[in-house]
Design a protein around this motif. Structure first.
Motif, PDB file in Angstrom:
ATOM      1  N   TYR A 124      -5.329   9.109   9.798  1.00 47.73           N
ATOM      2  CA  TYR A 124      -4.368   8.273  10.531  1.00 47.73           C
ATOM      3  C   TYR A 124      -3.583   9.170  11.484  1.00 47.73           C
ATOM      4  CZ  TYR A 124      -2.327   9.767   6.054  1.00 47.73           C
ATOM      5  OH  TYR A 124      -1.975  10.492   4.939  1.00 47.73           O
TER       6      TYR A 124
ATOM      7  N   ILE B 173      -7.451   4.540  -4.446  1.00 50.29           N
ATOM      8  CA  ILE B 173      -8.512   4.079  -5.352  1.00 50.29           C
ATOM      9  C   ILE B 173      -7.923   2.959  -6.203  1.00 50.29           C
ATOM     10  CG2 ILE B 173      -9.926   4.684  -7.355  1.00 50.29           C
ATOM     11  CD1 ILE B 173     -10.192   7.487  -6.266  1.00 50.29           C
ATOM     12  N   GLY B 174      -8.641   1.849  -6.314  1.00 54.34           N
ATOM     13  CA  GLY B 174      -8.195   0.748  -7.152  1.00 54.34           C
ATOM     14  C   GLY B 174      -8.484   1.070  -8.614  1.00 54.34           C
TER      15      GLY B 174
ATOM     16  N   THR C  92       0.499   4.465   1.793  1.00 62.62           N
ATOM     17  CA  THR C  92       0.529   5.494   2.833  1.00 62.62           C
ATOM     18  C   THR C  92       1.817   5.450   3.671  1.00 62.62           C
ATOM     19  OG1 THR C  92      -1.856   5.229   2.891  1.00 62.62           O
ATOM     20  CG2 THR C  92      -0.886   6.545   4.648  1.00 62.62           C
TER      21      THR C  92
ATOM     22  N   GLY D  91     -15.085  -3.108  -3.344  1.00 62.17           N
ATOM     23  CA  GLY D  91     -14.436  -1.880  -2.859  1.00 62.17           C
ATOM     24  C   GLY D  91     -13.676  -1.181  -3.971  1.00 62.17           C
TER      25      GLY D  91
ATOM     26  N   LEU E 221      -6.390  -2.137   7.253  1.00 65.09           N
ATOM     27  CA  LEU E 221      -5.108  -1.585   7.689  1.00 65.09           C
ATOM     28  C   LEU E 221      -5.319  -0.968   9.067  1.00 65.09           C
ATOM     29  CD1 LEU E 221      -4.613   0.217   4.259  1.00 65.09           C
ATOM     30  CD2 LEU E 221      -3.640  -1.984   4.880  1.00 65.09           C
TER      31      LEU E 221
ATOM     32  N   ILE F 122      -4.085   9.606  -2.728  1.00 63.85           N
ATOM     33  CA  ILE F 122      -3.659  10.930  -2.278  1.00 63.85           C
ATOM     34  C   ILE F 122      -3.469  10.897  -0.767  1.00 63.85           C
ATOM     35  CG2 ILE F 122      -4.935  12.077  -4.140  1.00 63.85           C
ATOM     36  CD1 ILE F 122      -6.887  13.204  -2.101  1.00 63.85           C
TER      37      ILE F 122
ATOM     38  N   GLY G 174      -6.112  10.349   3.730  1.00 65.48           N
ATOM     39  CA  GLY G 174      -5.898  10.070   2.317  1.00 65.48           C
ATOM     40  C   GLY G 174      -6.812   8.965   1.837  1.00 65.48           C
TER      41      GLY G 174
ATOM     42  N   ARG H  10       0.078  -7.628  -3.256  1.00 68.65           N
ATOM     43  CA  ARG H  10      -0.474  -8.360  -2.101  1.00 68.65           C
ATOM     44  C   ARG H  10      -0.669  -9.808  -2.519  1.00 68.65           C
ATOM     45  NH1 ARG H  10      -5.099  -4.036   0.153  1.00 68.65           N
ATOM     46  NH2 ARG H  10      -3.663  -2.263   0.186  1.00 68.65           N
TER      47      ARG H  10
ATOM     48  N   ASP I 132      -7.730  -0.852 -11.220  1.00 66.03           N
ATOM     49  CA  ASP I 132      -8.261  -2.056 -11.879  1.00 66.03           C
ATOM     50  C   ASP I 132      -9.778  -2.131 -11.684  1.00 66.03           C
ATOM     51  OD1 ASP I 132      -5.428  -3.647 -12.091  1.00 66.03           O
ATOM     52  OD2 ASP I 132      -5.659  -2.786 -10.092  1.00 66.03           O
TER      53      ASP I 132
ATOM     54  N   GLU J 288      -2.670 -12.220  -2.350  1.00 65.51           N
ATOM     55  CA  GLU J 288      -4.041 -12.614  -2.018  1.00 65.51           C
ATOM     56  C   GLU J 288      -4.459 -13.765  -2.919  1.00 65.51           C
ATOM     57  OE1 GLU J 288      -6.887  -9.611  -0.632  1.00 65.51           O
ATOM     58  OE2 GLU J 288      -5.771  -8.217  -1.889  1.00 65.51           O
TER      59      GLU J 288
ATOM     60  N   GLU K 189       0.866  -1.180   0.000  1.00 67.68           N
ATOM     61  CA  GLU K 189       0.000   0.000   0.000  1.00 67.68           C
ATOM     62  C   GLU K 189       0.899   1.226   0.000  1.00 67.68           C
ATOM     63  OE1 GLU K 189      -1.194   2.130   3.127  1.00 67.68           O
ATOM     64  OE2 GLU K 189       0.953   1.849   3.447  1.00 67.68           O
TER      65      GLU K 189
ATOM     66  N   GLY L 251     -11.337  -9.125 -10.008  1.00 68.42           N
ATOM     67  CA  GLY L 251     -11.174  -7.859  -9.289  1.00 68.42           C
ATOM     68  C   GLY L 251     -10.228  -7.926  -8.106  1.00 68.42           C
ATOM     69  N   ARG L 252      -9.619  -9.096  -7.868  1.00 68.78           N
ATOM     70  CA  ARG L 252      -8.627  -9.175  -6.780  1.00 68.78           C
ATOM     71  C   ARG L 252      -7.342  -9.752  -7.342  1.00 68.78           C
ATOM     72  NH1 ARG L 252     -10.408 -11.948  -1.426  1.00 68.78           N
ATOM     73  NH2 ARG L 252      -9.907 -13.891  -2.488  1.00 68.78           N
TER      74      ARG L 252
ATOM     75  N   GLY M 202     -10.264   4.949   2.367  1.00 72.46           N
ATOM     76  CA  GLY M 202      -9.225   5.692   3.058  1.00 72.46           C
ATOM     77  C   GLY M 202      -9.712   6.212   4.382  1.00 72.46           C
TER      78      GLY M 202
HETATM   79  P1  HAM Z   1      -7.021  -0.346   0.719  1.00 69.16           P
HETATM   80  O1  HAM Z   1      -8.472  -0.268   1.076  1.00 69.16           O
HETATM   81  O2  HAM Z   1      -6.265  -1.489   1.240  1.00 69.16           O
HETATM   82  O3  HAM Z   1      -6.383   1.034   1.185  1.00 69.16           O
HETATM   83  O4  HAM Z   1      -6.884  -0.322  -0.847  1.00 69.16           O
HETATM   84  C1  HAM Z   1      -7.468   0.697  -1.607  1.00 69.16           C
HETATM   85  C2  HAM Z   1      -8.126   0.132  -2.834  1.00 69.16           C
HETATM   86  O5  HAM Z   1      -7.191  -0.633  -3.610  1.00 69.16           O
HETATM   87  C3  HAM Z   1      -9.249  -0.854  -2.580  1.00 69.16           C
HETATM   88  O6  HAM Z   1     -10.458  -0.187  -2.287  1.00 69.16           O
HETATM   89  C4  HAM Z   1      -9.323  -1.606  -3.891  1.00 69.16           C
HETATM   90  O7  HAM Z   1     -10.056  -0.855  -4.863  1.00 69.16           O
HETATM   91  C5  HAM Z   1      -7.875  -1.642  -4.317  1.00 69.16           C
HETATM   92  N1  HAM Z   1      -7.318  -2.965  -3.989  1.00 69.16           N
HETATM   93  C6  HAM Z   1      -6.830  -3.386  -2.805  1.00 69.16           C
HETATM   94  N2  HAM Z   1      -6.414  -4.666  -2.897  1.00 69.16           N
HETATM   95  C7  HAM Z   1      -6.662  -5.062  -4.164  1.00 69.16           C
HETATM   96  C8  HAM Z   1      -6.445  -6.276  -4.899  1.00 69.16           C
HETATM   97  N3  HAM Z   1      -5.874  -7.343  -4.337  1.00 69.16           N
HETATM   98  N4  HAM Z   1      -6.814  -6.317  -6.205  1.00 69.16           N
HETATM   99  C9  HAM Z   1      -7.372  -5.238  -6.800  1.00 69.16           C
HETATM  100  N5  HAM Z   1      -7.581  -4.069  -6.161  1.00 69.16           N
HETATM  101  C10 HAM Z   1      -7.234  -3.976  -4.875  1.00 69.16           C
HETATM  102  C11 HAM Z   1      -5.068   1.354   1.070  1.00 69.16           C
HETATM  103  O8  HAM Z   1      -4.276   0.757   0.397  1.00 69.16           O
HETATM  104  C12 HAM Z   1      -4.711   2.630   1.800  1.00 69.16           C
HETATM  105  N6  HAM Z   1      -3.283   2.901   1.620  1.00 69.16           N
HETATM  106  C13 HAM Z   1      -5.555   3.784   1.305  1.00 69.16           C
HETATM  107  C14 HAM Z   1      -5.260   5.037   2.057  1.00 69.16           C
HETATM  108  C15 HAM Z   1      -4.487   6.074   1.661  1.00 69.16           C
HETATM  109  N7  HAM Z   1      -5.702   5.323   3.287  1.00 69.16           N
HETATM  110  C16 HAM Z   1      -5.234   6.509   3.651  1.00 69.16           C
HETATM  111  N8  HAM Z   1      -4.486   6.947   2.657  1.00 69.16           N
END
Ligand code: HAM
Length: 423
Positions: free
Chosen positions: A288, A307-308, A87, A281, A261, A133, A304, A116, A310, A118, A85, A123-124, A285
């Motif tokens: 923090y 946004i995914g 952040t 999803g 997270l 951001i 922040g 990751r 994909d 996973e 990720e 979509g994953r 965000g």
């Molecule tokens: P997150 O919810 O883990 O947040 O990931 C953000 C977005 O990344 C998810 O809503 C999803 O659209 C996309 N995503 C996550 N994992 C996958 C996956 N395995 N395959 C496809 N898309 C995926 C964060 O990563 C935080 N850093 C967001 C943030 C920024 N919070 C504060 N600042």
């Protein structure tokens, strides 16, 4: 995968090739542009970092850190991890470059791949792409509203309308311990299996996210953090909602939201697209409060989203939305016969300099085959140069929509094409 091909992309990793790659890039560009319009500066960070950064920043007890990291020792024996990720890396860079001592808030936008391990499904993915951001160094609830509004505006700029925004507050360090105890006491009385009891002891909030219907039933009367916020957190959240209301950003409260997270505090949100199935999803965000201090920096809060990309593309496809211009070119050059190709190539160069997207047929194709290519390219104008035009220094300019065509002196092609394109 085709049996004859020795190599495929790694499991769970999508390729984006033409023509879909054009859409993918347009989605990513549209998301970044929304952040740019709100004053977020680009930040470019490494795709791998010290493993400890994520363990400390994201949280050892999260699935992301405990089960999903791509961690390896480099040739110098250092443990590094492909970023799961964005952040934690942004915080690391802000601290390292002392941006936290400059003007606040610091506002940055990033785009790129994250990793990751996973279980792959629609979509994953194991390599996922995000636009994110971060706005660091202000507690102003208007900043929370801005971050959420930028995401909302970004999705609308892509053309999406079928998503919903879920919002909650996870409270602050002052509201959490009492709530945690209250929730643990509630969970202790439930007939839960041993792994779930164990989870209740380590991270009781996670239990609220259990998807099993019988567990959800047991949790119907669970105490909610949103009802036990400290007065400060409650005021902050009220203000965030008031600003979102004034901005016309619609949301639903979801007091049971659980993010994957550990660093979240206070305002927390997710954008959900029901047409995406299990991986619904689109982005999420939140705030923090303790993260920067935890990583050795000043005690600055931040907020922040990620946004995914994909999934945003999948959502656009599900809604039947075309993002950006799917055409390969606006103008397609058709050289017929020996000697025409250099002339058409020079014209293409002039058009490109004038900002007009131009491609041409290669390989001495017949008129019919080259015109087929012109149509397939999505161009609106074809430029045909055969022996006669070559001899007379002319070009046939053909409107591919109406089929009308004109013979134009070569020097006037840019003007003629420009006039046709603005029509
Ligand atoms: P997150 O919810 O883990 O947040 O990931 C953000 C977005 O990344 C998810 O809503 C999803 O659209 C996309 N995503 C996550 N994992 C996958 C996956 N395995 N395959 C496809 N898309 C995926 C964060 O990563 C935080 N850093 C967001 C943030 C920024 N919070 C504060 N600042």
């Amino acid at each position: 995968m085709n049996q004859q091909v020795p190599f495929g992309a790694p499991k769970g990793v999508p390729d984006y090739v033409p023509p879909v790659s054009r859409q993918f890039a347009a989605v990513r560009g549209t998301l970044v542009a929304a952040a740019d319009r709100a004053g977020y500066a680009p930040i470019e960070l490494p795709v791998f970092e010290d493993t400890g950064l994520f363990a400390r920043g994201v949280g050892e007890s999260t699935d992301v850190v405990s089960k999903e990291m791509y961690t390896f020792a480099d040739r110098g024996g250092r443990s590094v991890t492909l970023r799961p990720e964005g952040t934690a890396g942004v915080m690391r860079a802000v601290i390292e470059h002392r941006l936290d001592r400059g003007p606040l808030p610091i506002k940055v936008v990033y785009a790129g791949p994250f990793f990751r391990y996973e279980r792959p499904q629609a979509g994953r993915y194991r390599q996922l792409q995000q636009v994110g951001i971060e706005a660091i160094g202000s507690d102003d609830p208007a900043l929370d509203a801005e971050v959420i509004a930028v995401a909302d505006e970004a999705f609308r700029a892509v053309g999406l309308s079928g998503y919903r925004l879920e919002l909650t507050s996870l409270g602050d360090a002052a509201s959490r311990p009492a709530y945690r105890e209250r929730l643990q006491a509630f969970l202790a009385d439930l007939p839960l299996d041993e792994p779930t009891r164990e989870r209740a002891r380590i991270n009781p909030l996670r239990v609220l996210d259990d998807k099993r219907p019988h567990v959800q039933e047991l949790l119907a009367d669970a105490p909610l953090l949103l009802d036990h916020l400290s007065p400060e957190s409650d005021d902050h959240f009220r203000e965030v909602r008031a600003i979102l209301d004034r901005l016309g950003v619609q949301y639903v409260l979801n007091p049971r939201m659980v993010r994957g997270l550990d660093y979240y505090t206070r305002t927390t949100f997710e954008f959900v697209h029901p047409q995406l199935g299990a991986q619904s999803g689109l982005g999420g965000g939140g705030r923090y409060d303790g993260l920067m201090a935890e990583l050795g920096g000043a005690a600055l809060s931040g907020i922040g989203f990620g946004i995914g990309v994909d999934r945003t593309l999948l959502a656009a496809q599900a809604e039947g939305v075309t993002v950006g211009d799917p055409s390969r070119a606006q103008v397609f050059g058709v050289p017929i016969g020996a000697g025409s190709t250099p002339v058409v190539a020079v014209l293409a160069g002039r058009l490109r300099e004038a900002g007009i997207r131009t491609d041409l047929a290669y390989g001495g194709r017949s008129l019919k085959s080259a015109m087929k290519q012109a149509d397939a390219s999505g161009a609106v104008v074809a430029l045909v140069v055969g022996d006669r035009e070559l001899a007379e220094n002319n070009v046939v300019v053909r409107d591919l929509g109406s089929g009308e065509q004109w013979t134009v002196p070569a020097d006037e092609v840019v003007a003629a094409v420009t006039a046709l394109l603005v029509d």
